[in-house]
Design a protein around this motif. Structure first.
Motif, PDB file in Angstrom:
ATOM      1  N   GLY A  60       0.812  -1.214   0.000  1.00 33.93           N
ATOM      2  CA  GLY A  60       0.000   0.000   0.000  1.00 33.93           C
ATOM      3  C   GLY A  60       0.842   1.259   0.000  1.00 33.93           C
ATOM      4  N   ILE A  61       1.919   1.275   0.809  1.00 35.05           N
ATOM      5  CA  ILE A  61       2.813   2.434   0.831  1.00 35.05           C
ATOM      6  C   ILE A  61       3.448   2.626  -0.541  1.00 35.05           C
ATOM      7  CG2 ILE A  61       4.972   3.332   1.775  1.00 35.05           C
ATOM      8  CD1 ILE A  61       4.251   1.940   4.423  1.00 35.05           C
ATOM      9  N   GLY A  62       3.939   1.515  -1.117  1.00 38.15           N
ATOM     10  CA  GLY A  62       4.597   1.604  -2.416  1.00 38.15           C
ATOM     11  C   GLY A  62       3.674   2.080  -3.517  1.00 38.15           C
ATOM     12  N   VAL A  63       2.491   1.482  -3.596  1.00 36.39           N
ATOM     13  CA  VAL A  63       1.532   1.879  -4.631  1.00 36.39           C
ATOM     14  C   VAL A  63       1.079   3.322  -4.418  1.00 36.39           C
ATOM     15  CG1 VAL A  63      -0.755   1.426  -5.600  1.00 36.39           C
ATOM     16  CG2 VAL A  63       0.751  -0.478  -5.058  1.00 36.39           C
ATOM     17  N   GLY A  64       0.867   3.713  -3.159  1.00 40.33           N
ATOM     18  CA  GLY A  64       0.473   5.083  -2.867  1.00 40.33           C
ATOM     19  C   GLY A  64       1.527   6.084  -3.317  1.00 40.33           C
ATOM     20  N   LEU A  65       2.808   5.753  -3.101  1.00 39.58           N
ATOM     21  CA  LEU A  65       3.884   6.644  -3.546  1.00 39.58           C
ATOM     22  C   LEU A  65       3.944   6.729  -5.068  1.00 39.58           C
ATOM     23  CD1 LEU A  65       6.757   5.693  -1.062  1.00 39.58           C
ATOM     24  CD2 LEU A  65       5.415   7.802  -1.089  1.00 39.58           C
ATOM     25  N   VAL A  66       3.746   5.583  -5.731  1.00 40.27           N
ATOM     26  CA  VAL A  66       3.716   5.581  -7.196  1.00 40.27           C
ATOM     27  C   VAL A  66       2.582   6.472  -7.699  1.00 40.27           C
ATOM     28  CG1 VAL A  66       3.294   4.156  -9.250  1.00 40.27           C
ATOM     29  CG2 VAL A  66       4.822   3.339  -7.462  1.00 40.27           C
ATOM     30  N   PHE A  67       1.415   6.363  -7.061  1.00 41.63           N
ATOM     31  CA  PHE A  67       0.277   7.198  -7.461  1.00 41.63           C
ATOM     32  C   PHE A  67       0.559   8.671  -7.209  1.00 41.63           C
ATOM     33  CE2 PHE A  67      -3.113   3.649  -6.895  1.00 41.63           C
ATOM     34  CZ  PHE A  67      -2.667   3.066  -8.071  1.00 41.63           C
ATOM     35  N   ARG A  68       1.223   8.980  -6.087  1.00 38.92           N
ATOM     36  CA  ARG A  68       1.562  10.381  -5.803  1.00 38.92           C
ATOM     37  C   ARG A  68       2.551  10.928  -6.835  1.00 38.92           C
ATOM     38  NH1 ARG A  68      -0.040  12.533  -0.778  1.00 38.92           N
ATOM     39  NH2 ARG A  68       1.460  14.210  -1.039  1.00 38.92           N
ATOM     40  N   GLY A  69       3.338  10.031  -7.413  1.00 40.58           N
ATOM     41  CA  GLY A  69       4.238  10.422  -8.483  1.00 40.58           C
ATOM     42  C   GLY A  69       3.567  10.429  -9.839  1.00 40.58           C
ATOM     43  N   LYS A  70       2.227  10.290  -9.838  1.00 41.51           N
ATOM     44  CA  LYS A  70       1.425  10.298 -11.070  1.00 41.51           C
ATOM     45  C   LYS A  70       1.851   9.177 -12.018  1.00 41.51           C
ATOM     46  CE  LYS A  70       0.881  15.319 -10.699  1.00 41.51           C
ATOM     47  NZ  LYS A  70       1.165  16.634 -11.317  1.00 41.51           N
TER      48      LYS A  70
ATOM     49  N   THR B 221      -4.086   1.311   3.195  1.00 40.03           N
ATOM     50  CA  THR B 221      -2.797   2.009   3.272  1.00 40.03           C
ATOM     51  C   THR B 221      -2.617   2.957   2.096  1.00 40.03           C
ATOM     52  OG1 THR B 221      -1.871   0.034   4.348  1.00 40.03           O
ATOM     53  CG2 THR B 221      -0.313   1.673   3.549  1.00 40.03           C
ATOM     54  N   ILE B 222      -3.073   2.558   0.915  1.00 43.79           N
ATOM     55  CA  ILE B 222      -3.006   3.456  -0.246  1.00 43.79           C
ATOM     56  C   ILE B 222      -3.765   4.745   0.044  1.00 43.79           C
ATOM     57  CG2 ILE B 222      -3.757   3.778  -2.643  1.00 43.79           C
ATOM     58  CD1 ILE B 222      -3.251   0.787  -3.078  1.00 43.79           C
ATOM     59  N   ASN B 223      -4.944   4.613   0.645  1.00 37.95           N
ATOM     60  CA  ASN B 223      -5.733   5.810   0.979  1.00 37.95           C
ATOM     61  C   ASN B 223      -4.992   6.712   1.956  1.00 37.95           C
ATOM     62  OD1 ASN B 223      -7.865   5.059  -0.653  1.00 37.95           O
ATOM     63  ND2 ASN B 223      -8.980   4.018   0.977  1.00 37.95           N
ATOM     64  N   ILE B 224      -4.327   6.095   2.943  1.00 30.33           N
ATOM     65  CA  ILE B 224      -3.593   6.886   3.934  1.00 30.33           C
ATOM     66  C   ILE B 224      -2.446   7.636   3.275  1.00 30.33           C
ATOM     67  CG2 ILE B 224      -2.083   6.724   5.963  1.00 30.33           C
ATOM     68  CD1 ILE B 224      -3.867   4.433   6.946  1.00 30.33           C
ATOM     69  N   VAL B 225      -1.711   6.958   2.392  1.00 28.71           N
ATOM     70  CA  VAL B 225      -0.592   7.602   1.706  1.00 28.71           C
ATOM     71  C   VAL B 225      -1.102   8.726   0.804  1.00 28.71           C
ATOM     72  CG1 VAL B 225       1.278   7.261   0.044  1.00 28.71           C
ATOM     73  CG2 VAL B 225       0.845   5.544   1.807  1.00 28.71           C
ATOM     74  N   GLN B 226      -2.257   8.518   0.178  1.00 26.34           N
ATOM     75  CA  GLN B 226      -2.801   9.502  -0.748  1.00 26.34           C
ATOM     76  C   GLN B 226      -3.333  10.747  -0.038  1.00 26.34           C
ATOM     77  OE1 GLN B 226      -1.660   8.904  -3.782  1.00 26.34           O
ATOM     78  NE2 GLN B 226      -3.582   8.707  -4.857  1.00 26.34           N
ATOM     79  N   ILE B 227      -4.066  10.543   1.065  1.00 23.00           N
ATOM     80  CA  ILE B 227      -4.737  11.683   1.694  1.00 23.00           C
ATOM     81  C   ILE B 227      -4.253  11.970   3.103  1.00 23.00           C
ATOM     82  CG2 ILE B 227      -6.834  11.326   0.336  1.00 23.00           C
ATOM     83  CD1 ILE B 227      -8.133  10.041   2.732  1.00 23.00           C
ATOM     84  N   GLY B 228      -3.419  11.095   3.667  1.00 22.70           N
ATOM     85  CA  GLY B 228      -2.866  11.330   4.992  1.00 22.70           C
ATOM     86  C   GLY B 228      -3.798  10.864   6.101  1.00 22.70           C
ATOM     87  N   LEU B 229      -3.260  10.913   7.313  1.00 21.44           N
ATOM     88  CA  LEU B 229      -4.039  10.487   8.485  1.00 21.44           C
ATOM     89  C   LEU B 229      -4.878  11.611   9.066  1.00 21.44           C
ATOM     90  CD1 LEU B 229      -1.393   8.309  10.356  1.00 21.44           C
ATOM     91  CD2 LEU B 229      -3.585   7.515   9.447  1.00 21.44           C
ATOM     92  N   SER B 230      -4.493  12.842   8.773  1.00 21.09           N
ATOM     93  CA  SER B 230      -5.192  13.969   9.389  1.00 21.09           C
ATOM     94  C   SER B 230      -6.556  14.196   8.735  1.00 21.09           C
ATOM     95  CB  SER B 230      -4.353  15.244   9.256  1.00 21.09           C
ATOM     96  OG  SER B 230      -4.143  15.543   7.900  1.00 21.09           O
TER      97      SER B 230
ATOM     98  N   SER C 288     -19.005  17.105  10.169  1.00 19.47           N
ATOM     99  CA  SER C 288     -18.649  15.836   9.528  1.00 19.47           C
ATOM    100  C   SER C 288     -17.182  15.851   9.131  1.00 19.47           C
ATOM    101  CB  SER C 288     -19.536  15.591   8.296  1.00 19.47           C
ATOM    102  OG  SER C 288     -19.335  16.589   7.323  1.00 19.47           O
ATOM    103  N   ASP C 289     -16.624  14.652   8.991  1.00 19.53           N
ATOM    104  CA  ASP C 289     -15.220  14.531   8.589  1.00 19.53           C
ATOM    105  C   ASP C 289     -15.062  14.869   7.121  1.00 19.53           C
ATOM    106  OD1 ASP C 289     -14.262  13.655  11.072  1.00 19.53           O
ATOM    107  OD2 ASP C 289     -14.813  11.582  10.641  1.00 19.53           O
ATOM    108  N   THR C 290     -13.941  15.480   6.799  1.00 21.98           N
ATOM    109  CA  THR C 290     -13.560  15.662   5.401  1.00 21.98           C
ATOM    110  C   THR C 290     -12.100  15.244   5.281  1.00 21.98           C
ATOM    111  OG1 THR C 290     -13.370  17.231   3.578  1.00 21.98           O
ATOM    112  CG2 THR C 290     -13.022  18.111   5.775  1.00 21.98           C
ATOM    113  N   HIS C 291     -11.804  14.360   4.345  1.00 23.08           N
ATOM    114  CA  HIS C 291     -10.491  13.733   4.280  1.00 23.08           C
ATOM    115  C   HIS C 291      -9.435  14.611   3.633  1.00 23.08           C
ATOM    116  CE1 HIS C 291     -11.718   9.710   5.642  1.00 23.08           C
ATOM    117  NE2 HIS C 291     -12.868  10.014   5.077  1.00 23.08           N
ATOM    118  N   GLU C 292      -9.830  15.496   2.754  1.00 22.44           N
ATOM    119  CA  GLU C 292      -8.833  16.317   2.075  1.00 22.44           C
ATOM    120  C   GLU C 292      -9.433  17.671   1.748  1.00 22.44           C
ATOM    121  OE1 GLU C 292      -5.438  15.728  -1.355  1.00 22.44           O
ATOM    122  OE2 GLU C 292      -7.266  14.540  -1.459  1.00 22.44           O
ATOM    123  N   VAL C 293      -8.671  18.708   2.058  1.00 25.48           N
ATOM    124  CA  VAL C 293      -9.092  20.080   1.780  1.00 25.48           C
ATOM    125  C   VAL C 293      -7.964  20.756   1.026  1.00 25.48           C
ATOM    126  CG1 VAL C 293      -9.900  22.252   2.742  1.00 25.48           C
ATOM    127  CG2 VAL C 293     -10.405  20.109   3.925  1.00 25.48           C
TER     128      VAL C 293
END
Length: 296
Positions: free
Chosen positions: A131-141, A199-208, A280-285
């Motif tokens: 998940g970490i690896g795929v998330g980083l690849v996605f962040r690198g477009k 894990t991909i979601n966490i890498v993409q949008i973070g824990l906050s 309500s929660d919002t995952h990314e702003v």
């Protein structure tokens, strides 16, 4: 003078573009290395085939003894060619590089020691690293090809949603693992797939998490002033109509961080104890004061 300023802006954008390219390819390489580590240290030694071409390569290795990297190349390269033909060239160079690079790194790191023989631990930690690896690849477009392309082809030509197409393909891989390997290992593979997706979601949008608040009050103007002055937060005013009364009223929408929630509630309660507040929660702003273009 105006021409010089324009040239400086162009040069600045050019430097930024070069830096972005280096970062994106760096994330593609780093992500591929992490995926390979998770595959070779956890999933492959324990035959946890948690979907994708990596899962297929584990099944093929158990039946025919083929090197997993070879199987992944045999699957990835035709899928990239087919995807380019059927879907167009939007996948770009990074998809081709990812489809070739990841199996190469898996081949070069195939002698990494297995860190556990416990199937549950292998599923969890292998899933986390994938998940970490795929998330980083996605962040690198980027992309590593594989069944993602097959899912996009199914989506385009069958009308299935992309999520359902991906679930069907991964489900088929895990079902095959249950038949060829064992039902127990297929169940662990499901755990690994679930951990990977989270894990991909966490890498993409973070824990906050941020909170979005909708405030309905007869004293909306006073609350608006308090939020602007006391909390130094921007907000949006929405025109709404009461469903029961039919009266026009103002709804305030404001996004705050987790640490500001109690302060906002106290401010509203102090100004208007009868105010109606929805949180309500919002995952990314994205925007000023929050994340923008992936940076905090």
């Amino acid at each position: 003078m105006r021409v010089q300023r324009r040239e400086r802006r162009v040069e600045k954008l050019r430097r930024k573009s070069r830096r972005d390219i280096v970062v994106e390819y760096g994330l593609l390489l780093l992500g591929s290395m992490i995926i390979a580590a998770g595959f070779n240290m956890f999933l492959s030694p324990n035959q946890v085939a948690s979907g994708g071409t990596s899962g297929i390569s584990i099944i093929v290795q158990s039946v025919f003894g083929f090197e997993p990297a070879i199987t992944q190349w045999v699957l990835n390269i035709p899928l990239v060619m087919l995807g380019t033909y059927l879907l167009g060239r939007q996948h770009g160079v990074k998809t081709v590089i990812g489809a070739v690079l990841l199996p190469l790194i898996i081949l070069l790191t195939r002698n990494l020691p297995a860190l556990t023989n416990n199937l549950l631990l292998a599923s969890i930690y292998g899933g986390i690293l994938l998940g970490i690896g795929v998330g980083l690849v996605f962040r690198g477009k980027g992309s590593t090809g594989g069944l993602d392309l097959a899912a996009q082809i199914l989506h385009k030509y069958t009308g299935l949603s992309l999520g359902l197409a991906m679930a069907l393909l991964d489900g088929f891989v895990i079902l095959t693992a249950g038949i060829v390997l064992s039902p127990e290992k297929a169940l662990y593979a499901l755990i690994g797939l679930f951990v990977t997706s989270k894990t991909i979601n966490i890498v993409q949008i973070g824990l906050s998490y941020s909170k979005v608040a909708f405030i309905i009050s007869d004293k909306s103007e006073e609350i608006r002033q308090q939020i602007l002055l006391e909390m130094d937060r921007g907000l949006t005013q929405l025109q709404a109509t009461g469903g029961y009364t039919g009266q026009n009223r103002m709804v305030l929408m404001v996004v705050v961080g987790q640490t500001e929630v109690n302060r906002l509630k106290e401010l509203v309660q102090k100004t208007d104890p009868t105010a109606f507040v929805i949180l309500s929660d919002t995952h990314e702003v994205l925007g000023e004061g929050f994340k923008f273009n992936g940076h905090v």
